[in-house]
Design a protein around this motif. Structure first.
Motif, mmCIF file in Angstrom:
data_model
loop_
_atom_site.group_PDB
_atom_site.id
_atom_site.type_symbol
_atom_site.label_atom_id
_atom_site.label_comp_id
_atom_site.label_asym_id
_atom_site.label_seq_id
_atom_site.Cartn_x
_atom_site.Cartn_y
_atom_site.Cartn_z
ATOM 1 N N LEU A 102 0.900 -1.209 -0.014
ATOM 2 C CA LEU A 102 -0.152 0.115 -0.045
ATOM 3 C C LEU A 102 0.879 1.184 -0.059
ATOM 4 O O LEU A 102 0.603 2.387 -0.707
ATOM 5 N N ARG A 103 1.916 1.234 0.646
ATOM 6 C CA ARG A 103 3.020 2.355 0.609
ATOM 7 C C ARG A 103 3.450 2.405 -0.490
ATOM 8 O O ARG A 103 3.758 3.548 -1.188
ATOM 9 N N ALA A 104 3.699 1.520 -1.300
ATOM 10 C CA ALA A 104 4.099 1.583 -2.742
ATOM 11 C C ALA A 104 3.155 2.302 -3.700
ATOM 12 O O ALA A 104 3.431 2.940 -4.233
ATOM 13 N N ILE A 105 2.016 1.961 -3.560
ATOM 14 C CA ILE A 105 0.926 2.528 -4.328
ATOM 15 C C ILE A 105 0.906 3.938 -3.878
ATOM 16 O O ILE A 105 0.681 4.727 -4.907
ATOM 17 N N PRO B 203 8.156 3.344 -6.486
ATOM 18 C CA PRO B 203 8.296 3.004 -5.164
ATOM 19 C C PRO B 203 9.463 2.161 -4.891
ATOM 20 O O PRO B 203 10.135 1.534 -5.854
ATOM 21 N N ARG B 204 9.829 1.943 -3.829
ATOM 22 C CA ARG B 204 11.019 1.238 -3.440
ATOM 23 C C ARG B 204 10.429 -0.533 -3.676
ATOM 24 O O ARG B 204 9.338 -0.763 -3.359
ATOM 25 N N LYS B 205 11.276 -1.220 -3.588
ATOM 26 C CA LYS B 205 11.019 -2.805 -3.866
ATOM 27 C C LYS B 205 10.325 -3.561 -2.479
ATOM 28 O O LYS B 205 10.696 -3.113 -1.577
ATOM 29 N N VAL B 206 9.288 -4.002 -2.881
ATOM 30 C CA VAL B 206 8.499 -4.933 -1.808
ATOM 31 C C VAL B 206 8.806 -6.317 -2.305
ATOM 32 O O VAL B 206 8.105 -6.415 -3.511
ATOM 33 N N ASN B 207 9.278 -7.378 -1.566
ATOM 34 C CA ASN B 207 9.149 -8.634 -1.615
ATOM 35 C C ASN B 207 7.595 -9.191 -2.118
ATOM 36 O O ASN B 207 7.133 -9.008 -1.456
ATOM 37 N N GLY B 208 7.587 -9.881 -3.431
ATOM 38 C CA GLY B 208 6.338 -10.381 -3.810
ATOM 39 C C GLY B 208 5.728 -9.293 -4.488
ATOM 40 O O GLY B 208 4.208 -10.026 -4.623
ATOM 41 N N LEU B 209 5.924 -8.218 -4.571
ATOM 42 C CA LEU B 209 4.889 -7.152 -5.311
ATOM 43 C C LEU B 209 5.399 -6.813 -6.547
ATOM 44 O O LEU B 209 6.579 -6.652 -6.826
ATOM 45 N N GLN B 210 4.379 -6.818 -7.495
ATOM 46 C CA GLN B 210 4.568 -6.429 -8.897
ATOM 47 C C GLN B 210 3.784 -5.065 -8.909
ATOM 48 O O GLN B 210 2.560 -5.076 -8.603
ATOM 49 N N THR B 211 4.644 -4.175 -9.293
ATOM 50 C CA THR B 211 3.935 -2.670 -9.815
ATOM 51 C C THR B 211 3.709 -2.418 -11.288
ATOM 52 O O THR B 211 4.472 -3.034 -11.955
#
Length: 145
Positions: free
Chosen positions: A117-120, A130-138
């Motif tokens: 959610l912070r990435a969004i 956004p910074r990389k989040v493990n398991g997240l595709q943006t």
């Protein structure tokens, strides 16, 4: 609280998840991180009803739902209404970029959900990667300057 920073432009969330234990976990994690949970529902039909009557900044959406409406239909409707869509599912679909801003693979730790959610927020509030989040595709499409 998982993170010291508070949500910026995304504050009001709708959780759409048909597994009650997962939904409860999401609700607890996100409330602890400063988000307001408008509602938690398990069907697309209920999600549409909530979005028709409540202000929602983003939805946390599992694609596999109870009821007749699919998660993809809910995602498209939310997107068309200007609501940020975070898919949280076992495997991100090939068309995820067409219906969501990001997709988080299950299973994941609570911090990854908050990080997603912070990435969004970074993408839509600050218009930057956004910074990389493990398991997240943006699926970020920067707005024209």
């Amino acid at each position: 609280m998982l993170f010291a920073t508070r949500p910026s432009c995304i504050k009001r969330l709708l959780i759409i998840e048909d597994d009650p234990l997962v939904a409860f976990d999401y609700e607890h994690t996100l409330k602890q991180s400063g988000y307001t949970i408008v509602s938690t529902v398990d069907t697309g039909e209920a999600a549409v009803a909530v979005m028709a009557t409540e202000a929602v900044d983003a939805i946390v959406l599992d694609l596999g739902l109870a009821g007749h409406m699919t998660g993809r239909e809910v995602a498209r409707l939310a997107r068309d209404r200007g609501v940020a869509v975070l898919l949280v599912t076992g495997q991100c679909p090939k068309d995820a970029a067409d219906i969501a801003l990001a997709c988080l693979n299950k299973p994941h730790p609570p911090a990854a959900l908050v990080g997603a959610l912070r990435a969004i927020e970074t993408m839509i509030c600050q218009n930057k990667l956004p910074r990389k989040v493990n398991g997240l595709q943006t699926y970020w499409r920067p707005e024209a300057a």
